[in-house]
Design a protein around this motif. Structure first.
Motif, PDB file in Angstrom:
ATOM      1  N   ASP A  29       4.335  -2.351  13.355  1.00 45.05           N
ATOM      2  CA  ASP A  29       4.513  -3.066  12.088  1.00 45.05           C
ATOM      3  C   ASP A  29       3.228  -3.765  11.669  1.00 45.05           C
ATOM      4  O   ASP A  29       2.861  -3.749  10.487  1.00 45.05           O
ATOM      5  N   PHE A  32       0.897  -0.986  10.388  1.00 40.56           N
ATOM      6  CA  PHE A  32       1.262  -0.522   9.051  1.00 40.56           C
ATOM      7  C   PHE A  32       0.833  -1.531   7.986  1.00 40.56           C
ATOM      8  O   PHE A  32       0.305  -1.162   6.937  1.00 40.56           O
ATOM      9  N   LYS A  33       1.058  -2.823   8.265  1.00 45.95           N
ATOM     10  CA  LYS A  33       0.710  -3.883   7.319  1.00 45.95           C
ATOM     11  C   LYS A  33      -0.809  -3.945   7.114  1.00 45.95           C
ATOM     12  O   LYS A  33      -1.289  -4.039   5.985  1.00 45.95           O
ATOM     13  N   LYS A  36      -2.114  -1.029   5.024  1.00 44.22           N
ATOM     14  CA  LYS A  36      -1.741  -1.185   3.612  1.00 44.22           C
ATOM     15  C   LYS A  36      -2.602  -2.249   2.934  1.00 44.22           C
ATOM     16  O   LYS A  36      -3.115  -2.036   1.830  1.00 44.22           O
ATOM     17  N   GLU A  37      -2.805  -3.388   3.613  1.00 39.29           N
ATOM     18  CA  GLU A  37      -3.556  -4.495   3.009  1.00 39.29           C
ATOM     19  C   GLU A  37      -5.060  -4.225   2.950  1.00 39.29           C
ATOM     20  O   GLU A  37      -5.701  -4.523   1.953  1.00 39.29           O
ATOM     21  N   TYR A  41      -3.449   1.809   1.814  1.00 36.03           N
ATOM     22  CA  TYR A  41      -2.690   3.007   2.149  1.00 36.03           C
ATOM     23  C   TYR A  41      -1.364   2.625   2.783  1.00 36.03           C
ATOM     24  O   TYR A  41      -1.321   2.011   3.847  1.00 36.03           O
ATOM     25  N   ASP A  42      -0.278   2.974   2.125  1.00 33.25           N
ATOM     26  CA  ASP A  42       1.063   2.673   2.623  1.00 33.25           C
ATOM     27  C   ASP A  42       1.570   3.874   3.415  1.00 33.25           C
ATOM     28  O   ASP A  42       2.010   4.869   2.846  1.00 33.25           O
ATOM     29  N   LYS A  44       4.157   4.329   5.132  1.00 38.70           N
ATOM     30  CA  LYS A  44       5.582   4.629   4.962  1.00 38.70           C
ATOM     31  C   LYS A  44       5.853   5.368   3.654  1.00 38.70           C
ATOM     32  O   LYS A  44       6.857   6.044   3.511  1.00 38.70           O
ATOM     33  N   LYS A  45       4.952   5.243   2.689  1.00 32.09           N
ATOM     34  CA  LYS A  45       5.124   5.894   1.386  1.00 32.09           C
ATOM     35  C   LYS A  45       4.397   7.241   1.326  1.00 32.09           C
ATOM     36  O   LYS A  45       4.924   8.216   0.819  1.00 32.09           O
ATOM     37  N   HIS A  46       3.166   7.275   1.820  1.00 34.94           N
ATOM     38  CA  HIS A  46       2.335   8.473   1.752  1.00 34.94           C
ATOM     39  C   HIS A  46       2.346   9.158   3.107  1.00 34.94           C
ATOM     40  O   HIS A  46       1.557   8.826   3.980  1.00 34.94           O
TER      41      HIS A  46
END
Length: 136
Positions: A29, A32-33, A36-37, A41-42, A44-46
């Motif tokens: 987690d 992933f955070k 993204k920040e 790049y997310d 979980k989305k891409h």
């Protein structure tokens, strides 16, 4: 590996238990955070053509690391590769390069990822930051 792994004897009794998450105080987690920040790049989305690897670099180092490869969101002919320390969350190396399926890399080039891994193996901090600007 994720979670716990078990070894059993012939009677089905657990003889060994390994907690693969234990060395990674910087969790998935957290990873992933951070991605993204800091890199926009997310994960979980891409999910197209993502490559995530979590492992312990051995060879006397015993260092937990995450490696992520993903397509650039603006120009998919480029790929990003990132190494993140699995204990501290520090970014060890980040490179943006043209996808090697499109243009080959010079034979003598040593990527920032390889330089970082080598610096860990030899106990030195790699302060030199090279880029793939020859492909820009």
């Amino acid at each position: 590996s994720i979670g716990k792994g078990y070894s059993f004897d012939a009677k089905g009794n657990i003889i060994k238990e390994v907690d693969y998450d234990a060395p990674f105080t910087f969790t998935f987690d957290d990873f992933f955070k951070k991605v993204k920040e800091e890199f926009g790049y997310d994960i979980k989305k891409h999910t197209k053509r993502d490559y995530i690897r979590r492992f312990i670099l051995m060879e006397g180092v015993n260092k937990p690391l995450y490696i992520l490869h993903f397509d650039d969101l603006v120009d998919p002919t480029y790929r990003h590769a990132i190494i993140i320390d699995g204990e501290t969350g520090e970014t060890g190396a980040h490179e943006k390069k043209i996808d090697p399926r499109i243009k080959s890399v010079p034979k003598d080039y040593v990527s920032p990822l390889e330089q970082y891994i080598d610096s860990l193996k030899h106990g030195k901090k790699n302060s030199e930051k090279k880029s793939w600007s020859i492909f820009d």
